[in-house]
Design an enzyme around this catalytic site. Structure first.
Site, PDB file in Angstrom:
ATOM      1  N   ARG A 229       0.840  -1.190   0.000  1.00  0.00           N
ATOM      2  CA  ARG A 229       0.000   0.000   0.000  1.00  0.00           C
ATOM      3  C   ARG A 229       0.879   1.245   0.000  1.00  0.00           C
ATOM      4  NH1 ARG A 229      -3.244  -2.467  -1.990  1.00  0.00           N
ATOM      5  NH2 ARG A 229      -5.413  -2.865  -1.439  1.00  0.00           N
ATOM      6  N   HIS A 277      -0.872   0.337 -10.470  1.00  0.00           N
ATOM      7  CA  HIS A 277      -1.572  -0.616  -9.589  1.00  0.00           C
ATOM      8  C   HIS A 277      -2.051  -1.833 -10.386  1.00  0.00           C
ATOM      9  CE1 HIS A 277      -3.848  -0.753  -5.510  1.00  0.00           C
ATOM     10  NE2 HIS A 277      -3.524  -1.964  -5.913  1.00  0.00           N
TER      11      HIS A 277
END
Length: 314
Positions: A229, A277
């Site tokens: 993250r 991502h």
């Protein structure tokens, strides 16, 4: 637990509607497929199950019994904080994320040890200069996060003889790791000797900003790969570490703000590789399989391997 009204939303909503309706997999359930940004308060009041990658802007628990994340990460649900009711179940999607992240990570490790950038630069100058590639069994890796994804990553790297150490909340031994350190007892010498630092950690109170000036200062020309993250990394400290030489390079797939703003210095720094991502994308087919398996377990009282401990945040 009996589930009657299921609300689906988010970027996969059309694909999920096509797959689930085509197979009549939700026979007997009342279902709404609502595009992201069009979910109303009435939709939320109606639903007893909410299925999406993250909560909508005006999210409310209302009559919800169950929330299912279509991704592995649940930090945006955890950002709701103390609002989370004790009687609302939270689950996440578990698919082949470990395999995908293993392949993503291995691709950038091979790019580094096989000197792809150097040879491309030499080609541009028509320069013939031999530089021996490094063997993977000479490489040392420290993986932050020893859950399912971290263990699968360590297993894949171990097939090539890579020595993998782990860092976790507890420091408990896990399969495929040479050893595991706790977050509170990280061996600075291990970081100094590591060729690659790979972050798979979730974003929690303990991991927010974990990769800071002090941690980067322990490294010695390491390459960091972040597939966990974005909020776990202080990007200002990361850029300083690149400029000082503590870091050789950074491969970043996750960011605190996504999409990454166009004015971010990460885009243009020569030591940074940005990917949008994509290291472990949930496919619609995988999402459906995991959702249906979880729905069955929720209603039958079966084992929920993907249940989120709301207190811990993962």
């Amino acid at each position: 637990m009996k589930i009657t009204n299921i609300l689906f939303t988010g970027r996969l909503v059309d694909e999920l509607e096509g797959l689930l309706n085509a197979e009549e997999m939700l026979n007997g359930k009342r279902v709404r497929f609502v595009p992201d940004g069009e979910v109303s308060s009435e939709d939320l009041d109606w639903a007893d199950a909410f299925v999406a990658f993250h909560p909508v802007a005006h999210f409310q628990f209302a009559n919800l019994k169950w929330v299912h994340s279509l991704g592995a990460g649940v930090d945006r649900y955890m950002a709701l904080g103390d609002r989370w009711p004790e009687d609302v179940l939270l689950t996440r999607t578990i698919t082949s994320f470990g395999q995908k992240i293993g392949e993503y990570t291995l691709s950038y490790m091979l790019k580094e040890v096989q000197h792809h950038n150097r040879f491309q630069e030499q080609q541009g100058r028509a320069a013939w200069k031999m530089v021996a590639p490094r063997a993977l069994d000479e490489v040392k890796v420290v993986v932050f996060g020893t859950g399912e994804i971290g263990q699968e990553l360590a297993r894949i790297l171990g097939l090539f003889g890579v020595q993998v150490e782990g860092v976790s909340r507890s420091g408990a031994d896990k399969d495929h790791f040479f050893r595991v350190m706790s977050l509170g007892e990280i061996d600075d010498s291990s970081l100094a000797e590591a060729d690659f630092i790979i972050n798979t950690l979730p974003l929690t109170k303990e991991t927010a900003g974990l990769f800071d000036e002090r941690l980067f200062g322990c490294m010695n020309q390491a390459v960091i790969i972040n597939v966990g993250r974005g909020g776990t990394v202080d990007h200002g400290a990361l850029l300083n570490a690149l400029d000082s030489g503590s870091l050789k390079a950074a491969v970043l797939d996750v960011f605190e703000e996504e999409p990454l703003p166009a004015d971010s210095p990460l885009w243009s720094h020569p030591g940074v590789t940005v990917t949008p991502h994509i290291s472990a994308i949930t496919t619609p087919e995988e999402a459906v399989v995991c959702f249906l398996e979880t729905l069955d377990a929720v209603e039958s009282g079966g084992e929920l391997r993907n249940r989120v401990d709301v207190g811990r945040g993962y």
